[in-house]
Scaffold this active site. Structure first.
Site, PDB file in Angstrom:
ATOM      1  N   ASP A 141       0.822  -1.211   0.000  1.00 15.15           N
ATOM      2  CA  ASP A 141       0.000   0.000   0.000  1.00 15.15           C
ATOM      3  C   ASP A 141       0.855   1.260   0.000  1.00 15.15           C
ATOM      4  OD1 ASP A 141      -2.305  -1.488  -0.025  1.00 15.15           O
ATOM      5  OD2 ASP A 141      -2.718  -1.285   2.113  1.00 15.15           O
ATOM      6  N   ASP A 158       8.445  12.881   5.129  1.00 17.39           N
ATOM      7  CA  ASP A 158       8.260  12.624   6.568  1.00 17.39           C
ATOM      8  C   ASP A 158       7.554  11.286   6.785  1.00 17.39           C
ATOM      9  OD1 ASP A 158       8.581  13.109   9.250  1.00 17.39           O
ATOM     10  OD2 ASP A 158       6.756  14.319   9.442  1.00 17.39           O
TER      11      ASP A 158
END
Length: 419
Positions: A141, A158
């Protein structure tokens, strides 16, 4: 999509108006230095799913923190508006502004509400590591999301366990928090990534920036692959690796440390075919960013061709619209048609107390013999039922309620879960 402004005090009110609708603020989900996130629900439409309200510039924020909040809002809004429509990226419903005073605007994003984070899953794994099914699901995913956003020219910058969340409705992991994202070739953020998941080139760039020096090169999408490699290694090992990746041993020979982690886990469970995962992780963790595997190529790894089955813990932790009830029917019920129909009707009646039941299946033969599969209209009803049915007594037996993948249920694939 912009909404009308409204006035808030030091704490958010129970209700606010945005996009021509009234929203109830139900609870605070979390907060950081520049934003707070709240669970909200649209009033007057009980069937609508709850949302997540991300409020930048909380009350009392001034100076540099206020500038950072405004900057983070603009960055995240721009990225999400550009990247909307991908199933592995959080959905942005809308944007609006609220005012604490005429000169203090507070920007808000209304996002889809997601469920458990990979950070929480790591805590639940109790240092044993996640199942291979879970790791494979998460890796695929996240790589799908990265392949898409990298193709669009974006770097997330991030990636960490807290920024990967499970969607119960879509049955997949999604990326959140694009406040540090940037367009590749136009890096306008000096300090990127979180300690422990920061690529070597980003670490160097951050150090130079702290010293007031300019780096010769900008970071690329390869920094996201480094972060994902560390995340997958943590999911496999069950250990936080922040200090490991900063050690001299890692810098001298990271490949040997990865080999040691996998060898140690193999002693515990020799049946796990883990070498494809090991090789995939190694391909993401080259010090030289030009040697790191791109997300699109990583999706072709042989690791994704292995048909892993979930552990029962996976089906407890990852909500879906389908509930699976164990320890409800015994062989006597299955072999007597009249008793079978009576008990199925009783179970359906009980399950309907928590929401509309779309379908109910009780197989008489394996796979799935005697298990009860209940498909709800939405995952919220399924979660409520799972919470309240677990441990209930039914015909003198304690009920065990787990979730079950909707995609597998729709295909009639009732696999045997691992204990």
């Amino acid at each position: 999509m912009a909404g009308s402004g409204c006035a808030w005090g030091a704490e958010p009110p129970r209700f606010l108006e945005a996009f021509g609708r009234l929203w109830q603020v139900q609870s605070r989900l979390g907060s950081g230095s520049s934003a707070s996130v709240y669970r909200v629900r649209c009033c007057g439409n009980p069937g609508s799913p709850p949302g997540a309200l991300k409020q930048f510039l909380p009350p009392g924020t001034t100076g540099a923190a206020a500038s950072a909040a405004e900057y983070g809002f603009r960055k995240e809004r721009a990225a999400l508006e550009q990247l909307q429509g991908h199933r592995n990226i959080v959905t942005l419903y809308g944007v609006f502004t609220i005012h604490f005073s005429p000169n203090v605007p507070s920007r808000c994003l209304l996002l889809e509400l997601l469920d458990v984070s990979v950070s929480e899953l790591l805590l639940y794994s109790s240092h044993q590591g996640c199942s291979m099914w879970m790791i494979q699901h998460c890796a695929r995913d996240v790589l799908e999301a990265l392949a898409f956003l990298h193709h669009e020219g974006y770097v997330h910058a991030d990636l960490k366990p807290r920024n990967i969340l499970w969607s119960a409705e879509n049955e997949c992991f999604k990326l959140i928090d694009f406040g540090l994202s940037f367009k590749e070739g136009n890096q306008d953020v000096k300090y990127i990534q979180t300690d422990g998941y920061r690529a070597p080139e980003a670490e160097l760039q951050n150090c130079l920036a702290q010293a007031g020096l300019q780096s010769d090169t900008e970071c690329t999408s390869a920094v996201d692959l480094w972060s994902l490699g560390i995340i997958l290694l943590e999911m496999f090992s069950g250990m936080k690796l922040k200090h490991t990746v900063r050690s001299q041993e890692w810098k001298a020979n990271s490949s040997a440390i990865i080999d040691h982690i996998f060898a140690s886990k193999a002693v515990v469970n020799a049946a796990i075919p883990a070498y494809h995962l090991r090789d995939l992780i190694k391909s993401m963790l080259h010090d030289d960013p030009s040697r790191r595997i791109p997300a699109e190529m990583a999706l072709c790894s042989p690791f994704f061709s292995i048909p892993f089955a979930p552990h029962i813990e996976d089906l407890v932790m990852l909500p879906t619209p389908v509930l699976r009830l164990l320890n409800v029917l015994d062989d006597d019920y299955l072999e007597n048609e009249e008793e079978y129909e009576d008990v199925v009707e009783d179970v359906k009646e009980e399950c309907q107390k928590y929401g509309p039941v779309v379908s109910l299946l009780v197989p008489k033969e394996n796979p799935g013999r005697g298990q009860v599969f209940v498909e709800y209209a939405n995952a919220g009803d399924s979660k409520a039922a799972q919470k309240l049915l677990t441990g209930r007594m039914f015909d003198g037996k304690f009920v065990v309620a787990t979730f079950y993948p909707l995609s597998a249920y729709k295909r009639g694939y009732l696999y045997q879960t691992l204990l």
